[in-house]
Structure formats: structure tokens, C-alpha cells
Motif scaffolding. Structure first.
Motif, PDB file in Angstrom:
ATOM      1  N   UNK A   1      90.585  36.636  33.573  1.00 55.73           N
ATOM      2  CA  UNK A   1      89.706  35.917  34.602  1.00 55.73           C
ATOM      3  C   UNK A   1      89.427  36.800  35.775  1.00 55.73           C
ATOM      4  N   UNK A   2      90.058  38.155  35.928  1.00 53.49           N
ATOM      5  CA  UNK A   2      89.708  38.982  37.189  1.00 53.49           C
ATOM      6  C   UNK A   2      88.390  39.246  37.611  1.00 53.49           C
ATOM      7  N   UNK A   3      87.523  39.682  36.378  1.00 56.20           N
ATOM      8  CA  UNK A   3      86.028  39.973  36.478  1.00 56.20           C
ATOM      9  C   UNK A   3      85.270  38.692  36.929  1.00 56.20           C
TER      10      UNK A   3
ATOM     11  N   UNK B   1      85.832  49.478  40.358  1.00 57.02           N
ATOM     12  CA  UNK B   1      85.161  48.790  39.325  1.00 57.02           C
ATOM     13  C   UNK B   1      84.171  47.808  39.808  1.00 57.02           C
ATOM     14  N   UNK B   2      84.475  47.200  40.782  1.00 56.25           N
ATOM     15  CA  UNK B   2      83.658  45.931  41.368  1.00 56.25           C
ATOM     16  C   UNK B   2      83.988  45.954  42.942  1.00 56.25           C
TER      17      UNK B   2
ATOM     18  N   UNK C   1      87.988  45.455  43.133  1.00 63.01           N
ATOM     19  CA  UNK C   1      88.609  45.441  41.998  1.00 63.01           C
ATOM     20  C   UNK C   1      88.889  46.797  41.211  1.00 63.01           C
ATOM     21  N   UNK C   2      90.173  46.950  41.121  1.00 61.00           N
ATOM     22  CA  UNK C   2      90.526  48.336  40.282  1.00 61.00           C
ATOM     23  C   UNK C   2      91.533  47.837  39.034  1.00 61.00           C
TER      24      UNK C   2
ATOM     25  N   UNK D   1      92.875  53.663  50.091  1.00 59.44           N
ATOM     26  CA  UNK D   1      93.629  52.497  49.503  1.00 59.44           C
ATOM     27  C   UNK D   1      93.308  52.326  48.097  1.00 59.44           C
ATOM     28  N   UNK D   2      91.885  52.435  47.636  1.00 55.73           N
ATOM     29  CA  UNK D   2      91.458  52.365  46.257  1.00 55.73           C
ATOM     30  C   UNK D   2      91.854  53.194  45.416  1.00 55.73           C
ATOM     31  N   UNK D   3      92.063  54.570  45.925  1.00 51.04           N
ATOM     32  CA  UNK D   3      92.225  55.644  45.223  1.00 51.04           C
ATOM     33  C   UNK D   3      93.947  55.624  44.767  1.00 51.04           C
TER      34      UNK D   3
END
Length: 229
Positions: free
Chosen positions: A122-124, A164-165, A190-191, A219-221
Motif C-alpha cells: 500500500x505504500x505507493x 522513489x517518490x 518514499x525509499x 537523510x534519504x541517502x
């Protein structure tokens, strides 16, 4: 410093309630990585070394797990859903989560990060639902248990695409009891099976855009590296 509704809490609640992030539909056959445990998330959170000089860790900025008692008195259904999620004790439980906060001074800027990891497929969809909610909710008004009224505005924010988004919005908040505005920059990324929420705010304005972008990329990395390890 008391804030009229944490931007991190607002986004996290919207993701959980509107998108059903916590309601797993079974193993996600399209997932490229497993969800992160709380131990993995803790290691992937920002540290003081990732912030510009002058910042210190602030435990008071951690997400209020007890929720908010604010009621939306004006606003669209999407706005009402956004805030009512904060009072919902039946939200789906994520696989893992962690948060951290930093401040430069008593008036800010403040930086908050929350990383939440989910199982299921459901995350996407939840990211798409969150984007629609922010697009439909331009302004709303809340009243807390003490009768303090806060007026919020929501607007799109120019920000690089990350992970990813990603979604980026600018929020403004004015309490009836004060004569100043709190500006909030909110980025949701979203990762893989994880959602990274970053809030940047303070009296008048938060940290400069370039510095906040650098923090967001770090943070994302860190979450991406943890997810692929």
C-alpha cells in the motif's frame, strides 16, 4: 518550543490514515527491499554531524505519540481527515519507526525527521493519496482543548525529486494568541518500503532552502543505504 501542530505529525497521520500504510495486504511482490526494523532505522536517522554548525539535538521535537487534541473548525474534508488522523488510536502499526529533532535556537530553525517502514503493497498508493490530500487542502483552521485557534495555509514547494517518490509543501501557521507566523517546509520521500518525513520550521522562516536540501539528501541517502544493506 510549543508548535501549533507538528508538520511531521500531520504528514505521518495522513499517510497512515488516508493511504492505509499500516494495513498490510500481505507480502509486496514488487518490493525491491525488506522493511527496516526499528534498530536499523535508529542507525539511519540524522545525527548532529549531518547538521550545519550551531545545531543541537532537541528531544522535545520528537513526534507526539499521544496524538493531537486539535479539532478542525474550518477546511475541506481532506483537511479534516488530515487532522482527525492524529486522534485515531486504531491506526495500523508500521513495521518500524524512529524520529529525531534538532534546533539552532529557541526560536529555530528546527529540523525534525521521522522514518517509518511498512510491509505490504500500500505504500505507493499512500503517497499518491497524500499528494492528493495536500493538493485539496489549501487552508484550514484548528482549535485545541484550551480554545486556541490556529490558521494553517498549505502550498506546493519547489524541491528536487528525491528517492522513489517525493512530495514537498510549504505550511504557514498563525495562532490566535500570538502575532507571528511559523513557516514550515515539509518533505515526504518514499525509499523502497520506507517513508522519510522531514520538517524544517521556525519563527518567520526555517533553515535556508539550500541547507535544507542538503540535509534532506543526506537523510534519504542514509535510509537508502540501510534499505539496500
Amino acid at each position: 518550543m510549543p508548535m501549533p501542530g507538528s508538520p511531521i505529525a500531520i504528514a505521518a497521520a495522513c499517510c497512515l490514515l488516508l493511504g492505509g500504510c499500516g494495513a498490510s495486504a500481505g507480502p509486496d511482490q514488487t518490493a525491491t527491499a525488506d522493511p527496516l526494523s526499528e534498530t536499523q532505522i535508529k542507525k539511519a536517522l540524522l545525527t548532529i554531524d549531518d547538521l550545519p554548525s550551531g545545531f543541537s539535538k532537541d528531544p522535545d521535537l520528537a513526534l507526539d505519540e499521544e496524538g493531537s487534541t486539535d479539532d478542525v473548525t474550518q477546511g475541506t474534508k481532506q483537511c479534516r481527515d488530515l487532522l482527525s488522523a492524529l486522534n485515531d488510536e486504531n491506526r495500523g502499526k508500521p513495521f518500524g519507526e524512529g524520529q529525531v529533532g534538532f534546533k539552532e535556537g529557541d526560536a529555530g530553525p528546527f529540523i525534525e525527521e521521522q522514518v517509518t517502514s511498512f510491509e505490504g503493497s500500500t505504500i505507493k498508493k499512500s503517497m499518491a493519496t497524500l499528494r492528493e490530500a495536500f493538493a485539496s487542502c489549501k487552508e484550514f483552521q484548528t482549535k485545541d482543548s484550551e480554545g486556541v485557534v490556529t490558521e494553517f495555509t498549505v502550498a506546493p514547494m519547489t524541491f528536487p525529486d528525491l528517492g522513489d517518490d517525493s512530495i514537498a509543501v510549504q505550511l504557514g501557521a498563525i495562532e490566535s494568541s500570538v502575532d507571528f507566523e511559523i513557516a514550515m517546509s515539509l518533505v515526504v520521500v518514499r525509499v523502497d518500503q520506507n517513508v522519510v518525513l522531514l520538517g524544517n520550521y521556525g519563527l518567520g522562516s526555517g533553515l535556508g532552502g539550500g541547507k535544507f536540501e542538503s540535509i534532506a539528501r543526506t537523510a534519504v541517502d542514509k535510509v537508502s543505504q540501510a534499505s539496500q544493506s
